[in-house]
Design a protein around this motif. Structure first.
Motif, mmCIF file in Angstrom:
data_model
loop_
_atom_site.group_PDB
_atom_site.id
_atom_site.type_symbol
_atom_site.label_atom_id
_atom_site.label_comp_id
_atom_site.label_asym_id
_atom_site.label_seq_id
_atom_site.Cartn_x
_atom_site.Cartn_y
_atom_site.Cartn_z
ATOM 1 N N SER A 36 9.844 3.215 -14.462
ATOM 2 C CA SER A 36 9.662 4.063 -15.642
ATOM 3 C C SER A 36 9.204 3.263 -16.851
ATOM 4 N N ARG A 37 9.545 1.968 -16.883
ATOM 5 C CA ARG A 37 9.141 1.123 -18.017
ATOM 6 C C ARG A 37 7.776 0.476 -17.809
ATOM 7 N N THR A 38 7.184 0.677 -16.647
ATOM 8 C CA THR A 38 5.912 0.031 -16.318
ATOM 9 C C THR A 38 4.782 1.035 -16.366
ATOM 10 N N ASN A 39 3.734 0.701 -17.091
ATOM 11 C CA ASN A 39 2.537 1.542 -17.128
ATOM 12 C C ASN A 39 1.654 1.145 -15.955
ATOM 13 N N ILE A 40 1.495 2.039 -14.999
ATOM 14 C CA ILE A 40 0.723 1.719 -13.801
ATOM 15 C C ILE A 40 -0.720 1.357 -14.146
ATOM 16 N N ALA A 41 -1.243 1.913 -15.233
ATOM 17 C CA ALA A 41 -2.618 1.594 -15.632
ATOM 18 C C ALA A 41 -2.750 0.138 -16.046
ATOM 19 N N ASP A 42 -1.693 -0.436 -16.637
ATOM 20 C CA ASP A 42 -1.728 -1.853 -17.013
ATOM 21 C C ASP A 42 -1.791 -2.740 -15.775
ATOM 22 N N ILE A 43 -1.024 -2.385 -14.756
ATOM 23 C CA ILE A 43 -0.977 -3.192 -13.532
ATOM 24 C C ILE A 43 -2.303 -3.090 -12.781
ATOM 25 N N ILE A 44 -2.776 -1.871 -12.578
ATOM 26 C CA ILE A 44 -4.035 -1.692 -11.858
ATOM 27 C C ILE A 44 -5.207 -2.193 -12.689
ATOM 28 N N GLY A 45 -5.106 -2.028 -14.011
ATOM 29 C CA GLY A 45 -6.189 -2.452 -14.894
ATOM 30 C C GLY A 45 -6.417 -3.949 -14.913
ATOM 31 N N PHE A 93 0.813 7.301 -10.774
ATOM 32 C CA PHE A 93 0.283 7.527 -9.435
ATOM 33 C C PHE A 93 -1.208 7.203 -9.396
ATOM 34 N N TYR A 94 -1.688 6.740 -8.235
ATOM 35 C CA TYR A 94 -3.111 6.512 -8.025
ATOM 36 C C TYR A 94 -3.526 7.168 -6.710
ATOM 37 N N HIS A 95 -4.810 7.470 -6.620
ATOM 38 C CA HIS A 95 -5.350 8.026 -5.366
ATOM 39 C C HIS A 95 -6.834 7.740 -5.303
ATOM 40 N N CYS A 96 -7.317 7.362 -4.127
ATOM 41 C CA CYS A 96 -8.742 7.163 -3.912
ATOM 42 C C CYS A 96 -9.287 8.353 -3.122
ATOM 43 N N VAL A 128 3.228 2.476 -8.432
ATOM 44 C CA VAL A 128 2.944 1.091 -8.812
ATOM 45 C C VAL A 128 3.485 0.100 -7.786
ATOM 46 N N TYR A 129 4.589 0.440 -7.127
ATOM 47 C CA TYR A 129 5.137 -0.461 -6.103
ATOM 48 C C TYR A 129 4.224 -0.502 -4.877
ATOM 49 N N SER A 130 3.743 0.653 -4.449
ATOM 50 C CA SER A 130 2.871 0.654 -3.275
ATOM 51 C C SER A 130 1.553 -0.042 -3.580
ATOM 52 N N PHE A 131 1.094 0.038 -4.835
ATOM 53 C CA PHE A 131 -0.136 -0.667 -5.196
ATOM 54 C C PHE A 131 0.042 -2.174 -5.025
ATOM 55 N N LEU A 132 1.119 -2.712 -5.572
ATOM 56 C CA LEU A 132 1.358 -4.155 -5.450
ATOM 57 C C LEU A 132 1.588 -4.557 -4.005
ATOM 58 N N ARG A 133 2.290 -3.720 -3.261
ATOM 59 C CA ARG A 133 2.542 -4.054 -1.853
ATOM 60 C C ARG A 133 1.234 -4.104 -1.066
ATOM 61 N N ILE A 137 -1.989 -4.403 -2.369
ATOM 62 C CA ILE A 137 -3.019 -5.294 -2.897
ATOM 63 C C ILE A 137 -2.625 -6.755 -2.744
ATOM 64 N N ASP A 138 -1.330 -7.060 -2.860
ATOM 65 C CA ASP A 138 -0.869 -8.452 -2.789
ATOM 66 C C ASP A 138 -0.013 -8.730 -1.562
ATOM 67 N N HIS A 139 0.118 -7.736 -0.689
ATOM 68 C CA HIS A 139 0.875 -7.901 0.560
ATOM 69 C C HIS A 139 2.314 -8.345 0.294
ATOM 70 N N LEU A 140 2.946 -7.688 -0.674
ATOM 71 C CA LEU A 140 4.328 -7.997 -1.020
ATOM 72 C C LEU A 140 5.277 -7.079 -0.269
ATOM 73 N N SER A 141 6.508 -7.525 -0.126
ATOM 74 C CA SER A 141 7.550 -6.623 0.337
ATOM 75 C C SER A 141 7.952 -5.719 -0.826
ATOM 76 N N PHE A 142 8.692 -4.661 -0.538
ATOM 77 C CA PHE A 142 9.123 -3.769 -1.612
ATOM 78 C C PHE A 142 9.979 -4.528 -2.620
ATOM 79 N N THR A 143 10.883 -5.362 -2.110
ATOM 80 C CA THR A 143 11.752 -6.141 -3.007
ATOM 81 C C THR A 143 10.931 -7.055 -3.900
ATOM 82 N N GLU A 144 9.930 -7.718 -3.330
ATOM 83 C CA GLU A 144 9.094 -8.612 -4.124
ATOM 84 C C GLU A 144 8.331 -7.850 -5.202
ATOM 85 N N ALA A 145 7.860 -6.649 -4.882
ATOM 86 C CA ALA A 145 7.130 -5.848 -5.862
ATOM 87 C C ALA A 145 8.030 -5.466 -7.034
#
Length: 619
Positions: free
Chosen positions: A15-24, A59-62, A71-76, A78-86
């Motif tokens: 909730s504190r993370t702007n997904i646009a900042d991460i994807i941007g 949320f994102y969608h192609c 945002v968690y699934s994006f990091l997982r 794009i960077d092949h992270l586990s959920f905990t790591e994300a």
């Protein structure tokens, strides 16, 4: 060992993370309607943007490949992270302390996060070593190339001492194991045991687009060093040299803003360009510029039109010319126009800055020439243009270059350019270019696309339902747009109107499947509710739900969107009232007018008319 992260913390970090900042940080995003952003998809290669981000929903969608999530699934992905790591990475960004179910708060101790941590610690070690007496040779190396302490600090340049295990000892003292350091490519294994990979060298940290250190490039300093002049981190889980561009973390904002990138050949050239004001400069890391680099740059540039520029700087020697031709073969995948800049007297940007100053570096980039012209000159340079045979041979060698130009306005212009270069008739050149184009179109035979398994077989996959596959009828349009309004602006709709409208069943099966999953008891005031609701939609309708959340809603402002969504809710209710009224009017024809059933039907018809009038009055 820490247990699972508490769900309350997972929700709070999101909730504190702007997904646009991460994807941007990885994708150049542009406005795409009310509350929506769009860019080139990072999960598949595409020419025009179909990747949508809705920050308010997290949320994102192609629309091209169907990838979607939070945002968690994006990091997982794009960077092949586990959920905990994300979760831990995002918590670290915002300074949030996570709590684990066993009561402890612990850092990640394994996996990719451990490699990032080891590289970050090594970068700090090398940076600190640059200030030691032993690093005088490294400071002189940098100073002779015009880089002072401030420049070194800006780029994170460091020094690897000559000793066998200086870094190894320092990092094991911080809790990193030898296995950690080996996996990160920081140490090597020899007959005498484990030792520092980088020794007696000036060291540049190589970062990804988000600024995380992936590896290092190091230059030899001492005469008794028998290793290669430049030594890079070997391929690791996180360092893939074909996908890494040095300086991109510093250049990405200006590249995204200006849609321009300058590709140079080395670390010091990147430093020289940035210090001279060319802040879009980047370089490859120990490998030729290739298709994976293009993919990364296109996303950062927002390369969806021919308005952008990609400028390559190459040495004018044979190796540089070969590199330019190789880059052109790949650069054709850019939508942006590609250029070549060659320094006076063959000087690279670093030497040019030293000899002639910052202005000369800026001038180098400004006096670029089109890549096509450079390649044409290379193709015809080996022919004797004084002879008929030489001119014909040069035409046959150069015509495919012009034939492959995608821009229909550029091709005829370059036909004339080539004709002037060769001293030949323009029509002769045009015909040869057309012939080369037809030959290129034939090319090698392509295999027929795989057919999906027949329905009913064990291997038959589900067919993904999308917005494009929906029928173009008025009923479907109302249901489709109403669901878009609910998912995108449900938190601003009147609760009673919203609940009343979406309690009614839909007529289209796919839209009904989405409505049945997302509408009941929807906690629309909770951040991220829509993304969670989509996760509950069953296949093959989940992708449709994701598209409904991210598609452009037909409105210019938030207020207009809310008004439109409210109107759609009323239309759903009116449609239900009209259907019931039609059924009652049919039924009343079949019963005696003075019967109890007849009186009940007439009473219900009056109620329906009053309800419809009230609904219209509330609009």
């Amino acid at each position: 060992m820490a247990g699972r992260i508490r769900q309350a913390d997972v929700d709070e970090v999101k909730s504190r993370t702007n997904i646009a900042d991460i994807i941007g940080e990885r994708v150049a995003l542009k406005s795409a309607g009310v509350g929506s952003l769009k860019g080139l998809c990072p999960f598949h290669d595409e020419r025009s943007p179909s990747f949508n981000v809705r920050p308010q929903a997290g949320f994102y969608h192609c629309f091209g490949c169907g990838e979607s999530g939070d945002v968690y699934s994006f990091l997982r992905n794009i960077d092949h992270l586990s959920f905990t790591e994300a979760v831990e990475r995002l918590a670290g960004r915002i300074g949030y302390t996570l709590h684990y179910e066993d009561g402890g708060a612990a850092p990640e101790t394994s996996g990719r996060a451990r490699l990032y941590a080891a590289n970050a610690a090594a970068a700090e070690f090398f940076r600190a070593q640059l200030a030691t007496p032993e690093a005088d040779i490294a400071r002189r190396f940098l100073g002779e190339r015009g880089f002072d302490a401030g420049a070194a600090a800006h780029f994170g340049v460091g020094f690897a001492p000559k000793g066998w295990s200086g870094m190894l000892d320092a990092l094991t003292g911080q809790g990193f194991s030898r296995d950690d350091l080996m996996a990160a490519g920081l140490v090597s294994q020899g007959q005498r045991g484990v030792y520092d990979r980088f020794r007696g060298r000036v060291v540049w940290p190589i970062r990804d687009v988000t600024g995380q250190v992936l590896g290092f490039g190091a230059r030899r300093l001492f005469d008794d060093d028998n290793g290669p002049k430049y030594l890079n981190t070997p391929e690791t889980t996180i360092y893939k040299k074909a996908q890494v561009l040095y300086g991109l973390d510093l250049a990405k904002r200006e590249i995204s803003r200006s849609h321009r990138v300058v590709v140079v050949e080395g670390y010091t050239d990147v430093m020289a360009c940035h210090l001279a004001g060319v802040t879009t400069a980047i370089a490859t890391c120990g490998t030729a510029f290739g298709s994976d680099h293009i993919t990364v740059l296109r996303r950062v540039m927002g390369d969806d039109s021919a308005a952008g520029e990609v400028v390559f700087t190459f040495d004018p020697d044979a190796a540089g010319q070969k590199a330019a031709l190789r880059a052109f073969a790949d650069a054709k995948r850019f939508n942006a126009q590609t250029y070549v800049a060659v320094g006076p007297e063959g000087l690279d940007p670093c030497d040019l800055r030293l000899r002639r100053g910052d202005g000369a570096v800026r001038s180098l980039v400004d006096t670029k020439s089109p890549m096509v012209e450079f390649v044409l000159d290379q193709r015809i340079s080996g022919f004797d243009l004084a002879s008929v045979e030489g001119r014909v041979g040069a035409l046959r060698a150069a015509a495919p270059v012009v034939a492959e130009l995608r821009d229909p306005l550029l091709q005829p212009e370059y036909v004339r350019v080539l004709a002037r270069r060769l001293g030949m008739d323009t029509e002769d050149v045009r015909r040869e270019v057309e012939r080369a184009g037809r030959a290129g179109e034939r090319g090698p035979a392509r295999p027929a696309p795989d057919r999906p398994p027949e329905e009913g077989t064990d291997a038959a996959p589900f067919v993904r339902v999308t917005l494009a596959s929906l029928p173009r009828t008025a009923d479907v349009a109302v249901e489709r747009d109403a669901l878009m309004g609910l998912l995108q602006f449900g938190h601003r709709l009147d609760p009673q109107l919203r609940e009343r409208a979406f309690a009614l069943p839909f007529r289209h099966p796919a839209l009904e499947a989405v409505r049945a999953s997302v509408a009941p008891d929807a906690a629309v005031d909770r951040p991220g509710w829509a993304a969670e609701a989509i996760g509950a939609v069953r296949e093959p309708f989940r992708s449709l739900a994701a598209e409904l959340l991210t598609a452009d809603f037909p409105a210019l402002t938030d207020d207009e969107a809310v008004a439109s969504a409210s109107s759609l809710c009323r239309r759903l209710i009116q449609r239900s009232l009209d259907r019931e009224k039609a059924e009652l009017l049919g039924a009343i024809q079949r019963v005696p007018a003075d019967s109890e059933e007849g009186r009940t039907i007439r009473l219900r018809l009056r109620e329906l008319d009053m309800t419809r009038q009230q609904l219209t009055a509330d609009a």
